[in-house]
Design a protein around this motif. Structure first.
Motif, PDB file in Angstrom:
ATOM      1  N   PHE A   1       0.857  -1.176   0.000  1.00 55.81           N
ATOM      2  CA  PHE A   1       0.000   0.000   0.000  1.00 55.81           C
ATOM      3  C   PHE A   1       0.897   1.230   0.000  1.00 55.81           C
ATOM      4  O   PHE A   1       1.574   1.505   0.980  1.00 55.81           O
ATOM      5  CB  PHE A   1      -0.915  -0.009   1.232  1.00 55.81           C
ATOM      6  N   ARG A   2       0.953   1.890  -1.155  1.00 60.17           N
ATOM      7  CA  ARG A   2       1.779   3.082  -1.329  1.00 60.17           C
ATOM      8  C   ARG A   2       3.224   2.836  -0.912  1.00 60.17           C
ATOM      9  O   ARG A   2       3.820   3.606  -0.156  1.00 60.17           O
ATOM     10  CB  ARG A   2       1.162   4.267  -0.605  1.00 60.17           C
ATOM     11  N   GLY A   3       3.754   1.705  -1.376  1.00 55.78           N
ATOM     12  CA  GLY A   3       5.148   1.357  -1.132  1.00 55.78           C
ATOM     13  C   GLY A   3       5.424   0.651   0.174  1.00 55.78           C
ATOM     14  O   GLY A   3       6.549   0.235   0.434  1.00 55.78           O
ATOM     15  N   ARG A   4       4.398   0.477   1.000  1.00 51.83           N
ATOM     16  CA  ARG A   4       4.547  -0.133   2.324  1.00 51.83           C
ATOM     17  C   ARG A   4       3.930  -1.532   2.319  1.00 51.83           C
ATOM     18  O   ARG A   4       2.773  -1.701   1.917  1.00 51.83           O
ATOM     19  CB  ARG A   4       3.839   0.752   3.358  1.00 51.83           C
ATOM     20  N   ALA A   5       4.676  -2.534   2.752  1.00 51.96           N
ATOM     21  CA  ALA A   5       4.125  -3.886   2.858  1.00 51.96           C
ATOM     22  C   ALA A   5       3.099  -3.928   3.979  1.00 51.96           C
ATOM     23  O   ALA A   5       3.362  -3.449   5.089  1.00 51.96           O
ATOM     24  CB  ALA A   5       5.235  -4.895   3.124  1.00 51.96           C
ATOM     25  N   VAL A   6       1.911  -4.474   3.706  1.00 53.04           N
ATOM     26  CA  VAL A   6       0.836  -4.522   4.693  1.00 53.04           C
ATOM     27  C   VAL A   6       0.091  -5.847   4.600  1.00 53.04           C
ATOM     28  O   VAL A   6       0.159  -6.552   3.593  1.00 53.04           O
ATOM     29  CB  VAL A   6      -0.188  -3.369   4.493  1.00 53.04           C
ATOM     30  N   MET A   7      -0.615  -6.146   5.676  1.00 57.41           N
ATOM     31  CA  MET A   7      -1.623  -7.191   5.653  1.00 57.41           C
ATOM     32  C   MET A   7      -2.970  -6.479   5.567  1.00 57.41           C
ATOM     33  O   MET A   7      -3.281  -5.635   6.417  1.00 57.41           O
ATOM     34  CB  MET A   7      -1.570  -8.042   6.922  1.00 57.41           C
TER      35      MET A   7
ATOM     36  N   VAL B   1      -5.058  -0.336  11.665  1.00 55.84           N
ATOM     37  CA  VAL B   1      -5.943   0.753  11.249  1.00 55.84           C
ATOM     38  C   VAL B   1      -7.159   0.138  10.577  1.00 55.84           C
ATOM     39  O   VAL B   1      -7.029  -0.721   9.698  1.00 55.84           O
ATOM     40  CB  VAL B   1      -5.236   1.725  10.285  1.00 55.84           C
ATOM     41  N   SER B   2      -8.337   0.576  10.990  1.00 59.09           N
ATOM     42  CA  SER B   2      -9.574   0.026  10.460  1.00 59.09           C
ATOM     43  C   SER B   2     -10.434   1.122   9.858  1.00 59.09           C
ATOM     44  O   SER B   2     -10.462   2.250  10.360  1.00 59.09           O
ATOM     45  CB  SER B   2     -10.356  -0.691  11.571  1.00 59.09           C
ATOM     46  N   ALA B   3     -11.154   0.770   8.792  1.00 57.67           N
ATOM     47  CA  ALA B   3     -12.080   1.717   8.156  1.00 57.67           C
ATOM     48  C   ALA B   3     -13.456   1.079   8.043  1.00 57.67           C
ATOM     49  O   ALA B   3     -13.589  -0.036   7.536  1.00 57.67           O
ATOM     50  CB  ALA B   3     -11.572   2.111   6.780  1.00 57.67           C
ATOM     51  N   ILE B   4     -14.465   1.790   8.529  1.00 59.65           N
ATOM     52  CA  ILE B   4     -15.858   1.361   8.345  1.00 59.65           C
ATOM     53  C   ILE B   4     -16.287   1.939   7.004  1.00 59.65           C
ATOM     54  O   ILE B   4     -16.505   3.146   6.878  1.00 59.65           O
ATOM     55  CB  ILE B   4     -16.783   1.868   9.462  1.00 59.65           C
ATOM     56  N   VAL B   5     -16.398   1.095   5.979  1.00 63.89           N
ATOM     57  CA  VAL B   5     -16.647   1.594   4.629  1.00 63.89           C
ATOM     58  C   VAL B   5     -18.106   1.459   4.202  1.00 63.89           C
ATOM     59  O   VAL B   5     -18.518   2.051   3.200  1.00 63.89           O
ATOM     60  CB  VAL B   5     -15.733   0.887   3.612  1.00 63.89           C
ATOM     61  N   GLY B   6     -18.887   0.684   4.931  1.00 67.10           N
ATOM     62  CA  GLY B   6     -20.305   0.512   4.621  1.00 67.10           C
ATOM     63  C   GLY B   6     -21.072   0.300   5.904  1.00 67.10           C
ATOM     64  O   GLY B   6     -21.258   1.218   6.694  1.00 67.10           O
ATOM     65  N   GLU B   7     -21.506  -0.924   6.127  1.00 69.57           N
ATOM     66  CA  GLU B   7     -22.154  -1.279   7.394  1.00 69.57           C
ATOM     67  C   GLU B   7     -21.110  -1.782   8.389  1.00 69.57           C
ATOM     68  O   GLU B   7     -20.262  -2.606   8.044  1.00 69.57           O
ATOM     69  CB  GLU B   7     -23.168  -2.400   7.181  1.00 69.57           C
TER      70      GLU B   7
ATOM     71  N   LEU C   1      -5.935   6.557   5.256  1.00 72.02           N
ATOM     72  CA  LEU C   1      -5.256   5.375   5.790  1.00 72.02           C
ATOM     73  C   LEU C   1      -3.742   5.573   5.787  1.00 72.02           C
ATOM     74  O   LEU C   1      -3.057   5.223   6.763  1.00 72.02           O
ATOM     75  CB  LEU C   1      -5.622   4.141   4.970  1.00 72.02           C
ATOM     76  N   ASP C   2      -3.224   6.136   4.725  1.00 74.75           N
ATOM     77  CA  ASP C   2      -1.784   6.369   4.620  1.00 74.75           C
ATOM     78  C   ASP C   2      -1.302   7.303   5.722  1.00 74.75           C
ATOM     79  O   ASP C   2      -0.259   7.065   6.349  1.00 74.75           O
ATOM     80  CB  ASP C   2      -1.474   6.964   3.246  1.00 74.75           C
ATOM     81  N   ARG C   3      -2.065   8.345   5.982  1.00 73.70           N
ATOM     82  CA  ARG C   3      -1.680   9.308   7.020  1.00 73.70           C
ATOM     83  C   ARG C   3      -1.636   8.644   8.391  1.00 73.70           C
ATOM     84  O   ARG C   3      -0.698   8.861   9.173  1.00 73.70           O
ATOM     85  CB  ARG C   3      -2.651  10.490   7.015  1.00 73.70           C
ATOM     86  N   HIS C   4      -2.631   7.831   8.696  1.00 72.24           N
ATOM     87  CA  HIS C   4      -2.659   7.184  10.016  1.00 72.24           C
ATOM     88  C   HIS C   4      -1.558   6.132  10.143  1.00 72.24           C
ATOM     89  O   HIS C   4      -0.961   5.984  11.228  1.00 72.24           O
ATOM     90  CB  HIS C   4      -4.029   6.559  10.262  1.00 72.24           C
TER      91      HIS C   4
END
Length: 317
Positions: free
Chosen positions: A104-110, A192-198, A286-289
């Motif tokens: 994600f933007r050059g950063r390895a993530v799960m 970091v978590s995002a509530i994107v719908g329900e 997400l990137d900022r956090h």
């Protein structure tokens, strides 16, 4: 053309008229530029006014809109070199929660999250995003794998709740959700978590007990669905709109209650009208956090996350 919600009928009528005029203008026989511009301005104003005063039940409808971006869309838009990982290594694969490794933007993530699926076959395959115990046990496995390799975890929440079927209960649904929440709180890497719908019930919290929780402007997050609440309190699931208003499930309410840390603005008319912009904007947040959390010590990440959730109970209602 996307599907319109009940409260969008006046907007639908205007946009249908605009579509008709554009077809007439396409043959070049009639100059209707002025009329077209007038109607487009009126439709935008109507859309802006409507979405500026949405109630909790209307936001619930927007959060459930069939055209909102799904987990697979976010992965395609934001994650490079994505490698899906499947199975809980104990019982089975659960397609309601999906995840894997990527950049994600050059950063390895799960990255992991709920996938509701599209179309009849897709929704059945993914069980409408309602996970069974094996889904939460897979989430635990992936979080622990990320911790082993010191990778940050990003979760995208979009579920009506955990699957309530008898077989899921027999296989330990409550225990699986509890262990997933415990795993979230115990991780020594950024989460970091995002509530994107329900964001429905424990099925959502199982992936959202994070250092930072962000939420789309028209998403909802609640201990129970409005219809479920209404059925329990009043014996009438049809009173969902009343329950939605009482539950304080909107982003505006939840940021005041310190349940979520930041509200992510959506494009005018909701994320379903402009998914590309919505996903890019979420990516920026997400990137900022993740950058803010990157330099913190493992023990500090764990402690601050636990303290965050303990302190929620001290916020006055």
């Amino acid at each position: 053309m996307h599907a319109y919600l009940e409260f969008e009928k006046p907007i639908a009528e205007l946009e249908a008229k605009i579509a008709e005029l554009k077809q007439l203008a396409a043959d070049g026989s009639t100059d209707i530029t002025d009329e077209l511009e007038r109607l487009e301005a009126k439709a935008e104003q109507q859309l802006r006014q409507t979405y500026a005063k949405l109630g909790a039940w209307q936001k619930t409808q927007v959060a459930r809109h069939q055209d909102r971006p799904h987990f697979a869309d976010y992965v395609a838009a934001l994650i490079e070199d994505y490698t899906p990982l499947a199975g809980d290594r104990a019982y089975a694969e659960d397609a309601a929660i999906v995840g894997g490794l990527g950049r994600f933007r050059g950063r390895a993530v799960m990255v992991m999250g709920h996938e509701k699926g599209r179309g009849i076959d897709g929704r059945v395959k993914h069980n409408f995003g309602m996970a069974k115990p094996e889904g939460y046990r897979k989430a635990i496995r992936l979080m622990r794998l990320a911790e082993r390799f010191r990778l940050p975890v990003v979760t995208l929440v979009d579920t009506a709740g955990a699957y309530p079927g008898v077989q899921a209960e027999e296989r330990g649904q409550a225990e699986a959700i509890a262990r997933a929440i415990d795993c979230c709180l115990d991780l020594r890497v950024p989460l970091v978590s995002a509530i994107v719908g329900e964001g429905g019930s424990g099925g959502a919290v199982a992936l959202a007990a994070a250092n930072r929780v962000v939420m789309f402007e028209h998403a909802v997050y609640s201990v129970i669905s409005p219809e479920g609440c209404a059925a329990i309190l009043w014996g009438d699931g049809g009173r969902g709109p009343d329950a939605a208003a009482a539950l304080r499930i909107t982003a505006e309410d939840l940021v005041k209650l310190k349940v979520v840390d930041e509200v992510v603005k959506e494009p005018l008319g909701g994320a379903h009208r402009d998914p590309k912009t919505a996903m890019a904007d979420l990516g920026d947040v997400l990137d900022r956090h993740l950058r803010d959390l990157a330099g913190q010590e493992p023990g500090s990440l764990r402690e601050s996350r636990r303290r965050k959730f303990i302190e929620m109970g001290s916020v006055g209602l």
